[in-house]
Design an enzyme around this catalytic site. Structure first.
Site, PDB file in Angstrom:
ATOM      1  N   ILE A   1       0.985  -1.204  -0.013  1.00 21.61           N
ATOM      2  CA  ILE A   1      -0.006  -0.039   0.020  1.00 21.61           C
ATOM      3  C   ILE A   1       0.912   1.145   0.091  1.00 21.61           C
ATOM      4  O   ILE A   1       0.488   2.254  -0.290  1.00 21.61           O
ATOM      5  CB  ILE A   1      -1.131   0.169   1.102  1.00 21.61           C
ATOM      6  CG1 ILE A   1      -0.361   0.094   2.609  1.00 21.61           C
ATOM      7  CG2 ILE A   1      -1.987  -1.131   0.995  1.00 21.61           C
ATOM      8  CD1 ILE A   1      -1.242   0.497   3.617  1.00 21.61           C
TER       9      ILE A   1
ATOM     10  N   ALA B   1      -1.650  -3.770   8.133  1.00 27.17           N
ATOM     11  CA  ALA B   1      -0.588  -3.041   9.040  1.00 27.17           C
ATOM     12  C   ALA B   1       0.349  -4.291   9.834  1.00 27.17           C
ATOM     13  O   ALA B   1      -0.245  -5.554   9.774  1.00 27.17           O
ATOM     14  CB  ALA B   1      -1.571  -2.772  10.146  1.00 27.17           C
TER      15      ALA B   1
ATOM     16  N   ASN C   1       5.114   1.571   7.837  1.00 26.56           N
ATOM     17  CA  ASN C   1       4.201   0.555   7.204  1.00 26.56           C
ATOM     18  C   ASN C   1       2.631   0.976   7.508  1.00 26.56           C
ATOM     19  O   ASN C   1       2.021   0.954   6.780  1.00 26.56           O
ATOM     20  CB  ASN C   1       4.407  -0.916   7.619  1.00 26.56           C
ATOM     21  CG  ASN C   1       3.731  -1.916   6.617  1.00 26.56           C
ATOM     22  OD1 ASN C   1       3.422  -1.649   5.501  1.00 26.56           O
ATOM     23  ND2 ASN C   1       3.455  -3.032   7.548  1.00 26.56           N
TER      24      ASN C   1
ATOM     25  N   SER D   1      -7.363  -0.678  17.300  1.00 29.86           N
ATOM     26  CA  SER D   1      -7.094  -1.725  18.541  1.00 29.86           C
ATOM     27  C   SER D   1      -7.135  -0.972  19.869  1.00 29.86           C
ATOM     28  O   SER D   1      -7.089   0.301  20.150  1.00 29.86           O
ATOM     29  CB  SER D   1      -5.455  -1.837  18.249  1.00 29.86           C
ATOM     30  OG  SER D   1      -5.191  -2.483  19.231  1.00 29.86           O
TER      31      SER D   1
ATOM     32  N   TYR E   1       3.111   0.458  18.432  1.00 26.45           N
ATOM     33  CA  TYR E   1       1.891  -0.395  17.762  1.00 26.45           C
ATOM     34  C   TYR E   1       0.524   0.472  17.915  1.00 26.45           C
ATOM     35  O   TYR E   1      -0.116   1.080  17.084  1.00 26.45           O
ATOM     36  CB  TYR E   1       1.651  -1.821  17.919  1.00 26.45           C
ATOM     37  CG  TYR E   1       0.310  -2.386  17.579  1.00 26.45           C
ATOM     38  CD1 TYR E   1       0.236  -2.343  16.345  1.00 26.45           C
ATOM     39  CD2 TYR E   1      -0.617  -2.696  18.396  1.00 26.45           C
ATOM     40  CE1 TYR E   1      -0.914  -2.922  15.780  1.00 26.45           C
ATOM     41  CE2 TYR E   1      -1.605  -3.159  18.072  1.00 26.45           C
ATOM     42  CZ  TYR E   1      -1.971  -3.206  16.654  1.00 26.45           C
ATOM     43  OH  TYR E   1      -3.288  -3.736  16.362  1.00 26.45           O
TER      44      TYR E   1
ATOM     45  N   LYS F   1      -1.975   2.865  15.636  1.00 31.13           N
ATOM     46  CA  LYS F   1      -3.254   2.862  15.414  1.00 31.13           C
ATOM     47  C   LYS F   1      -3.891   4.260  15.766  1.00 31.13           C
ATOM     48  O   LYS F   1      -4.941   4.543  15.014  1.00 31.13           O
ATOM     49  CB  LYS F   1      -3.864   1.547  16.126  1.00 31.13           C
ATOM     50  CG  LYS F   1      -3.295   0.198  15.550  1.00 31.13           C
ATOM     51  CD  LYS F   1      -4.286  -0.132  14.508  1.00 31.13           C
ATOM     52  CE  LYS F   1      -3.503  -1.366  13.512  1.00 31.13           C
ATOM     53  NZ  LYS F   1      -4.286  -1.815  12.430  1.00 31.13           N
TER      54      LYS F   1
ATOM     55  N   ASN G   1      -9.136  -8.743  22.060  1.00 32.02           N
ATOM     56  CA  ASN G   1      -8.529  -9.843  21.548  1.00 32.02           C
ATOM     57  C   ASN G   1      -9.082 -10.871  20.583  1.00 32.02           C
ATOM     58  O   ASN G   1     -10.254 -11.634  20.986  1.00 32.02           O
ATOM     59  CB  ASN G   1      -7.845 -10.820  22.793  1.00 32.02           C
ATOM     60  CG  ASN G   1      -6.664 -10.116  23.465  1.00 32.02           C
ATOM     61  OD1 ASN G   1      -7.136  -9.175  24.117  1.00 32.02           O
ATOM     62  ND2 ASN G   1      -5.603 -10.765  23.611  1.00 32.02           N
TER      63      ASN G   1
ATOM     64  N   ALA H   1       6.934  -7.664  29.175  1.00 31.34           N
ATOM     65  CA  ALA H   1       6.849  -6.250  29.278  1.00 31.34           C
ATOM     66  C   ALA H   1       5.662  -5.632  28.507  1.00 31.34           C
ATOM     67  O   ALA H   1       5.401  -5.918  27.461  1.00 31.34           O
ATOM     68  CB  ALA H   1       8.198  -5.513  28.734  1.00 31.34           C
ATOM     69  N   GLY H   2       5.058  -4.524  29.212  1.00 24.58           N
ATOM     70  CA  GLY H   2       4.000  -3.813  28.580  1.00 24.58           C
ATOM     71  C   GLY H   2       2.262  -4.573  28.608  1.00 24.58           C
ATOM     72  O   GLY H   2       1.536  -3.826  28.013  1.00 24.58           O
TER      73      GLY H   2
HETATM   74  N1  UDP Z   1       0.382 -14.599  27.134  1.00 27.95           N
HETATM   75  C1  UDP Z   1       1.266 -15.868  27.883  1.00 27.95           C
HETATM   76  N2  UDP Z   1       1.775 -16.572  27.202  1.00 27.95           N
HETATM   77  C2  UDP Z   1       2.062 -16.610  25.751  1.00 27.95           C
HETATM   78  C3  UDP Z   1       1.373 -15.592  25.063  1.00 27.95           C
HETATM   79  C4  UDP Z   1       0.338 -14.691  25.669  1.00 27.95           C
HETATM   80  O1  UDP Z   1       0.934 -15.816  28.912  1.00 27.95           O
HETATM   81  O2  UDP Z   1       2.896 -17.430  25.104  1.00 27.95           O
HETATM   82  C5  UDP Z   1      -0.567 -14.079  27.760  1.00 27.95           C
HETATM   83  C6  UDP Z   1      -0.109 -12.495  27.615  1.00 27.95           C
HETATM   84  O3  UDP Z   1       0.796 -11.921  28.553  1.00 27.95           O
HETATM   85  C7  UDP Z   1      -1.705 -11.730  27.628  1.00 27.95           C
HETATM   86  C8  UDP Z   1      -2.578 -12.809  27.074  1.00 27.95           C
HETATM   87  O4  UDP Z   1      -1.937 -14.064  27.036  1.00 27.95           O
HETATM   88  O5  UDP Z   1      -1.904 -11.462  28.941  1.00 27.95           O
HETATM   89  C9  UDP Z   1      -2.832 -12.459  25.528  1.00 27.95           C
HETATM   90  O6  UDP Z   1      -1.711 -12.177  24.841  1.00 27.95           O
HETATM   91  P1  UDP Z   1      -1.758 -12.097  23.422  1.00 27.95           P
HETATM   92  O7  UDP Z   1      -0.450 -11.736  22.973  1.00 27.95           O
HETATM   93  O8  UDP Z   1      -2.452 -13.355  22.691  1.00 27.95           O
HETATM   94  O9  UDP Z   1      -2.569 -10.843  23.041  1.00 27.95           O
HETATM   95  P2  UDP Z   1      -2.468  -9.230  23.610  1.00 27.95           P
HETATM   96  O10 UDP Z   1      -3.230  -9.304  24.884  1.00 27.95           O
HETATM   97  O11 UDP Z   1      -1.159  -9.025  23.849  1.00 27.95           O
HETATM   98  O12 UDP Z   1      -2.977  -8.633  22.375  1.00 27.95           O
END
Ligand code: UDP
Length: 327
Positions: free
Chosen positions: A52, A75, A92, A117, A141, A145, A170, A283-284
Site C-alpha cells: 500500500i 498493518a 508501514n 485496536s 503499535y 493505530k 483479543n 513487558a507492557g
Molecule cells: N500470554 C502468555 N503466554 C504466551 C502468549 C501470551 O501468557 O505465550 C498472555 C499475555 O501475557 C496476555 C494474554 O496471554 O496476558 C494475551 O496475549 P496475546 O499476545 O495473545 O494478546 P495481547 O493481549 O497481547 O494483544
C-alpha cells in the site's frame, strides 16, 4: 458493490473477504504477502499483489476497479515487535495509510472501515473500557493505530471522508468449518500457542506472570470470535453506506478470561495435557483489558453469535488440527 480489502490474505482480512463474498459483495484484495498467505485468499476475489506504500501500484488498482468502499487491515500488529522496530511500524502503518488516503481522495472513494485496536487506550483507568476513555498508547503499535485514526478524522473534516474505526480487543477463533484460520510466523498470540502445545509442536506454554492483581494472578483479556468481529465490519460498511457519519466502536465480548482459564478450557476441549510453566511478566502487558461493547450493539446492531469460550477454542482447534503447519 465492490469492496477493496487491504490485507485480505491475513488472518482477519481473509475472514472479511470470505464473509463479504458470502454476502454477495464483489471483492478486490490487495496484500503484499509479507505476513499474509496466498492460500488464504478467496478464489472469487480479484487479487493484486503489492504494497500500500507503493502509490503507482495502488493508483493502478483504483483505476482498474470501481471501488465503492474500503476495509483496511494491512498493518503490522505485534506490540512487542513494535517496541524493537518502531520506525518500521510508523512507515508501514502510518505512511501506508497516508498513501491509501491520498489515493482514496484522488479517486473520490469516501467510505473506509478501519482496524484499530484496544492498544490505543494503554493501561485502563476504569473497566470495562468505554470508547470515551482516554487514549494513552503504551507501544509504538498502539500509537500508530491512534495516529491512523487521527488521519481519518482530519480527512473526514477536509474531504468529507467517512470512516468507522473498530478498536479490536483479543481476536481469536477461526471459520467454523476450519478452512481459514490464524497462521503467524512467529506466533505470539495466546490461543494459537496453547493449541500448538496441545499438538506437541511446542514443549510447553509459558505463562507470562501469575502475580497480577486478578483472581488467579494471570492476565485477563476479552476474546472476540473472528467471525463475529467481521460481522461488525460489514455492519459498519452498511452504516456508512446508509449515510451515517464517522464513528469509533470497541469490538469485544465484555467478558474477561484469564490466561489460566484459557489454558484449562483448552485442556478440556482438546483432551490434551498441554504442559505449562509460569515465567516473568511480559513487558507492557496490562493486567486486565475488557471492552464495553454496548455501543457497537446499539448503534450498529451488532449481535455477536460465538461469545462462549468453548466455541472460540473449538473453532481454532479445528483449524489447527486440519492445518498443523499452517497454510
Ligand atoms: N500470554 C502468555 N503466554 C504466551 C502468549 C501470551 O501468557 O505465550 C498472555 C499475555 O501475557 C496476555 C494474554 O496471554 O496476558 C494475551 O496475549 P496475546 O499476545 O495473545 O494478546 P495481547 O493481549 O497481547 O494483544
Amino acid at each position: 458493490m465492490t469492496i477493496l480489502v487491504l490485507g485480505g490474505a491475513g488472518y482477519i482480512g481473509s475472514h472479511a473477504v470470505d464473509q463479504l463474498i458470502e454476502k454477495k459483495y464483489d471483492v478486490v484484495v490487495v496484500d503484499n504477502l509479507q505476513t499474509g498467505h496466498s492460500e488464504a485468499i478467496h478464489k472469487q476475489a480479484r487479487f493484486y499483489k503489492g504494497d500500500i506504500r507503493d502509490k503507482p501500484f495502488l493508483e493502478n488498482v483504483f483505476k482498474k476497479e470501481t471501488i465503492n468502499g474500503v476495509l483496511h487491515f494491512a498493518a503490522n500488529s505485534l506490540v512487542g515487535e513494535s517496541m524493537e522496530i518502531p520506525l518500521h511500524y510508523f512507515n508501514n502503518n502510518v505512511y501506508g495509510t497516508q498513501v491509501l488516503l491520498e489515493v482514496m481522495e484522488q479517486f473520490a472513494v469516501k467510505n473506509i472501515v478501519f482496524s484499530s485496536s484496544a492498544a490505543t487506550y494503554g493501561e485502563p483507568k476504569a473497566l470495562p473500557i468505554m470508547e470515551t476513555a482516554e487514549t494513552n498508547p503504551e507501544s509504538p503499535y498502539g500509537e500508530t493505530k491512534l495516529m491512523m485514526e487521527k488521519m481519518l478524522k482530519w480527512c473526514d473534516k477536509a474531504y468529507g471522508m467517512n470512516y468507522v474505526a473498530l478498536r479490536y480487543f483479543n481476536v481469536a477463533g477461526a471459520k467454523l468449518d476450519g478452512t481459514i484460520g490464524e497462521d503467524h510466523t512467529p506466533e505470539s498470540h495466546l490461543l494459537p500457542i496453547i493449541l500448538q502445545t496441545a499438538l506437541g509442536q511446542r514443549k510447553e506454554l509459558t505463562i507470562f506472570g501469575d502475580d497480577y492483581s486478578t483472581p488467579d494472578g494471570t492476565c485477563i483479556r476479552d476474546y472476540v470470535h473472528v467471525v463475529d468481529l467481521i460481522e461488525a465490519h460489514i455492519l459498519a460498511l452498511e452504516y456508512l453506506n446508509a449515510g451515517n457519519g464517522s464513528n469509533t466502536f470497541n469490538l469485544g465480548s465484555s467478558a474477561g478470561f484469564s490466561v489460566q482459564e484459557m489454558l484449562e478450557a483448552a485442556r478440556k476441549i482438546t483432551g490434551r495435557e498441554i504442559p505449562a510453566k509460569v515465567v516473568e511478566r511480559r513487558a507492557g502487558d496490562p493486567s486486565t483489558l475488557v471492552a464495553a461493547s454496548e455501543k457497537a450493539r446499539t448503534v450498529l446492531g451488532w449481535e455477536p453469535q460465538y461469545t462462549d469460550m468453548p466455541t472460540i477454542i473449538e473453532s481454532a482447534w479445528k483449524w489447527h488440527v486440519n492445518h498443523p503447519n499452517g497454510y
